[in-house]
Write an enzyme that holds these catalytic residues in place. Structure first.
Site, mmCIF file in Angstrom:
data_model
loop_
_atom_site.group_PDB
_atom_site.id
_atom_site.type_symbol
_atom_site.label_atom_id
_atom_site.label_comp_id
_atom_site.label_asym_id
_atom_site.label_seq_id
_atom_site.Cartn_x
_atom_site.Cartn_y
_atom_site.Cartn_z
ATOM 1 N N HIS A 147 -71.439 -59.223 56.006
ATOM 2 C CA HIS A 147 -72.381 -59.607 57.055
ATOM 3 C C HIS A 147 -71.714 -59.554 58.433
ATOM 4 O O HIS A 147 -72.219 -58.913 59.361
ATOM 5 C CB HIS A 147 -72.906 -61.013 56.755
ATOM 6 C CG HIS A 147 -73.879 -61.541 57.753
ATOM 7 N ND1 HIS A 147 -75.232 -61.610 57.514
ATOM 8 C CD2 HIS A 147 -73.713 -62.045 59.000
ATOM 9 C CE1 HIS A 147 -75.847 -62.117 58.561
ATOM 10 N NE2 HIS A 147 -74.945 -62.403 59.484
ATOM 11 N N GLU A 148 -70.585 -60.232 58.553
ATOM 12 C CA GLU A 148 -69.927 -60.314 59.863
ATOM 13 C C GLU A 148 -69.342 -58.975 60.293
ATOM 14 O O GLU A 148 -69.331 -58.656 61.483
ATOM 15 C CB GLU A 148 -68.841 -61.399 59.849
ATOM 16 C CG GLU A 148 -69.356 -62.806 59.579
ATOM 17 C CD GLU A 148 -70.453 -63.261 60.529
ATOM 18 O OE1 GLU A 148 -70.562 -62.698 61.647
ATOM 19 O OE2 GLU A 148 -71.214 -64.177 60.166
ATOM 20 N N HIS A 194 -72.002 -56.980 62.044
ATOM 21 C CA HIS A 194 -72.077 -57.279 63.478
ATOM 22 C C HIS A 194 -70.922 -56.620 64.229
ATOM 23 O O HIS A 194 -71.104 -56.057 65.317
ATOM 24 C CB HIS A 194 -72.009 -58.788 63.704
ATOM 25 C CG HIS A 194 -73.244 -59.533 63.311
ATOM 26 N ND1 HIS A 194 -74.499 -59.189 63.777
ATOM 27 C CD2 HIS A 194 -73.421 -60.630 62.526
ATOM 28 C CE1 HIS A 194 -75.393 -60.037 63.282
ATOM 29 N NE2 HIS A 194 -74.771 -60.907 62.519
ATOM 30 N N HIS A 237 -71.233 -52.877 64.561
ATOM 31 C CA HIS A 237 -72.316 -52.648 65.529
ATOM 32 C C HIS A 237 -71.759 -52.724 66.949
ATOM 33 O O HIS A 237 -71.982 -51.825 67.782
ATOM 34 C CB HIS A 237 -73.409 -53.703 65.315
ATOM 35 C CG HIS A 237 -74.684 -53.422 66.047
ATOM 36 N ND1 HIS A 237 -75.736 -54.317 66.106
ATOM 37 C CD2 HIS A 237 -75.097 -52.346 66.769
ATOM 38 C CE1 HIS A 237 -76.716 -53.808 66.799
ATOM 39 N NE2 HIS A 237 -76.364 -52.613 67.222
#
Length: 602
Positions: A394-395, A398, A401
């Site tokens: 998940h992290e 980010h 991105h």
């Protein structure tokens, strides 16, 4: 060192440097940070010279916009370094002082640059185009200027903007009171844990005990927590009412027809997107009800209560996973995203981006933080569970991105809307889940993974859209002239929960759950978790179905940052959130996994 399994947490100095992020990539020493704080203040003085002149010439406008970028990028480094330094050890007084100074600098920057948007909004379209023709370097700011110009009808004359800026200080009072009341003044009771030990309940511990396999522990935690909020129900009702009144005040002051439109207009999102998401959540409630009935049967309960919702149907199947193994699983699971994405992922894994293990005084939880011109950072508290592996994915979603955006966009477009940011993290989780499902060692692990996927939809789509429906209802009530009290909130909350969770027996304590939700003090925020999840589901399904072409579209989307409005950015990835398809795909995937889990458990 691998997974920490000690009651006494290690000191940060006891953890090998290879498991820590490299903040020295921002500043090699604190003295450089100090020097940049001074430089930032000097830049603010330079910014003052542009006040009242932005419409005077194309050269002045360009110079001012470049100065804004220089200030923003420098503040980003100063603030990130100090804050992350403080998160390494919250007990370290020096780093806490640095973080406080960085926060104060951020306020100074906000005040010093407050004139920019109102002045730009006063420049007419003809003049903007003339400036663009005369100064070609202004072209990069075209979309940024368009955003400000679009808000022109809602930006007031300078004197009135000054008054609204003063009002903003007062407007934060409901949230401040809520934070202090719930974080400091409320006294939570003691309960017995699974081993009969007396433990003091708190919001953080509640998050642990509500997942307990011991139903008595779950119920005690649930009743203990919500009963505590009930003791302050009138005060908490007043704080939420105050926050909704604040929303109405600013919506009217800025000439928006409703609070919802005031919240969505800056991102150019039609209210119909918000309303459609709620309508679709309700249309597919039978799927949620079917899942809840499965829970009731699988847990062998005569009655299903709210405190049973988080009870695991299958225990955690894997613990003690070494971090190197977690990295390998994430790297393999994200293979469908292509080589460019995995090169960025590999750089993050080996480039000092991640602070991995828990230590004494370290900030809890997990987050990602992009630093323009350096690289992203990720804070973890890795303990080796399967859930921790998903948190890593998940992290890093980010982080990659931010990395791809910052490598392809000028600073002005380096940020991300929440509307798009949650897509990047959730695509990673979706692909990793599919990867693990294919490699499940047995039916027990497969059931655990299927249940994890179903819980993500329950909590990120249905629960958040219940929240969104509650927010919309209370704002429409105040817009129609009705006063809001805790009794009104309780009645509305019960009616929504009875509809969304029909198979449950809704306990009286649950009527007060609205009083503990901090997101309600940032109105119309939570729906973006649901839209982000739906978009991510569609993207991940397309990547698995189509392969490289869909992955290329997605990586292109990640590179765009905030260079267009969120809905337009998602169209690059092949997603149209103005229509029902992403939600319909999400509910179809939910139905498919529910069928599989039913066949394993019933």
């Amino acid at each position: 060192m691998e997974v920490v399994d000690r009651a006494d947490l290690p000191a940060r100095d006891d953890i090998d440097e290879v498991y820590k992020w490299r903040l020295e990539d921002i500043y090699s020493e604190n003295e450089l940070w100090e020097a940049n704080c001074g430089k930032l203040k000097a830049l603010l003085e330079e910014m003052e010279t542009f006040k009242g002149k932005l419409g005077s010439s194309p050269n002045v406008l360009l110079a001012a916009l470049k100065k804004c970028d220089e200030i923003g990028e420098l503040l980003g480094r100063v603030y990130a370094y100090a804050t992350m330094k403080s998160h390494e050890n919250l007990k370290d007084a020096r780093s806490q002082v640095m973080a406080g100074r960085a926060s104060m600098l951020a306020v100074e920057v906000s005040k010093a640059m407050a004139f920019v948007r109102p002045e730009i909004s006063c420049i007419d379209d003809h003049t903007i185009e003339r400036f663009m023709e005369a100064e070609k370097d202004l072209e990069v700011y075209r979309f940024a200027l368009e955003q400000v110009r679009r808000l022109g009808g809602h930006i007031l004359p300078p004197e009135q903007e000054d008054l609204l800026a003063l009002a903003e200080h007062l407007a934060g009072s409901p949230r401040d009171v809520f934070t202090l009341l719930t974080g400091a003044d409320l006294i939570f009771p003691e309960i017995k844990d699974e081993n009969g030990r007396t433990v003091k309940l708190s919001e953080e511990r509640y998050g642990k005990y509500i997942y307990s396999r011991d139903r008595r522990v779950r119920k005690d935690a649930y009743v203990g927590l919500l009963s505590t909020y009930a003791s302050a129900k009138n005060a908490l009702g007043a704080t939420l009412f105050g926050s909704v009144r604040k929303d109405l005040f600013f919506a009217k002051a800025r000439r928006y027809p409703s609070c919802l439109e005031a919240a969505l207009f800056p991102e150019n999102i039609p209210p119909s997107v918000y309303e459609m998401a709620i309508e679709l959540a309700n249309r597919y409630l039978e799927l949620l009800h079917r899942y809840l009935r499965l829970k009731k049967k699988a847990l062998k309960l005569d009655e299903l209560h709210m405190y049973d919702l988080y009870a695991p149907l299958v225990p955690e199947t894997r613990e003690g996973i070494p971090f190197e193994e977690a990295k390998a699983a994430v790297f393999d699971g994200l293979a469908p995203l292509g080589e460019e994405y995995r090169r960025a992922l590999a750089e993050g894994f080996g480039g000092g981006w991640i602070d991995i293990y828990e230590s004494d005084g370290k900030h809890s939880g997990a987050y990602s933080w992009g630093v323009y011109g350096v690289h992203p950072y990720v804070l973890l508290n890795y303990k080796g569970t399967l859930r921790d592996v998903f948190t890593l994915a998940h992290e890093m979603g980010h982080a990659v991105h931010s990395h791809l955006t910052n490598g392809n966009q000028p600073y002005v477009y380096s940020g991300h809307s929440i509307f798009t940011a949650e897509v990047a993290s959730t695509v990673n989780e979706a692909l990793l889940l599919e990867h693990f499902l294919k490699k499940a060692r047995d039916d027990r692990e497969r059931a655990y993974l299927l249940n994890m996927g179903l819980e993500q939809v329950r909590t990120t789509v249905w629960r958040q859209l219940l929240f969104a429906e509650f927010e919309l209802a209370i704002h429409r009530l105040i817009e129609s002239g009705e006063a809001l009290t805790q009794e009104v909130f309780c009645r509305l909350w019960r009616s929504l929960n009875e509809r969304y969770y029909a198979p449950l027996l809704i306990d009286a304590e649950n009527d007060l759950e609205w009083s503990r939700i901090p997101h309600f003090y940032s109105a119309f925020y939570v729906y973006q978790y649901a839209t982000g999840y739906a978009a991510a589901t569609s993207i991940s399904q397309a990547i698995l179905r189509e392969g490289e072409s869909a992955a290329v579209r997605y990586v292109d989307f990640l590179k765009k940052g905030s260079s267009a409005y969120p809905l337009d950015l998602l169209r690059i990835a092949g997603i149209d959130l103005t229509g029902p398809a992403p939600f319909e795909e999400t509910f179809a995937a939910f139905s498919n996994r529910l069928n599989q889990l039913e066949s394993l458990l019933l």
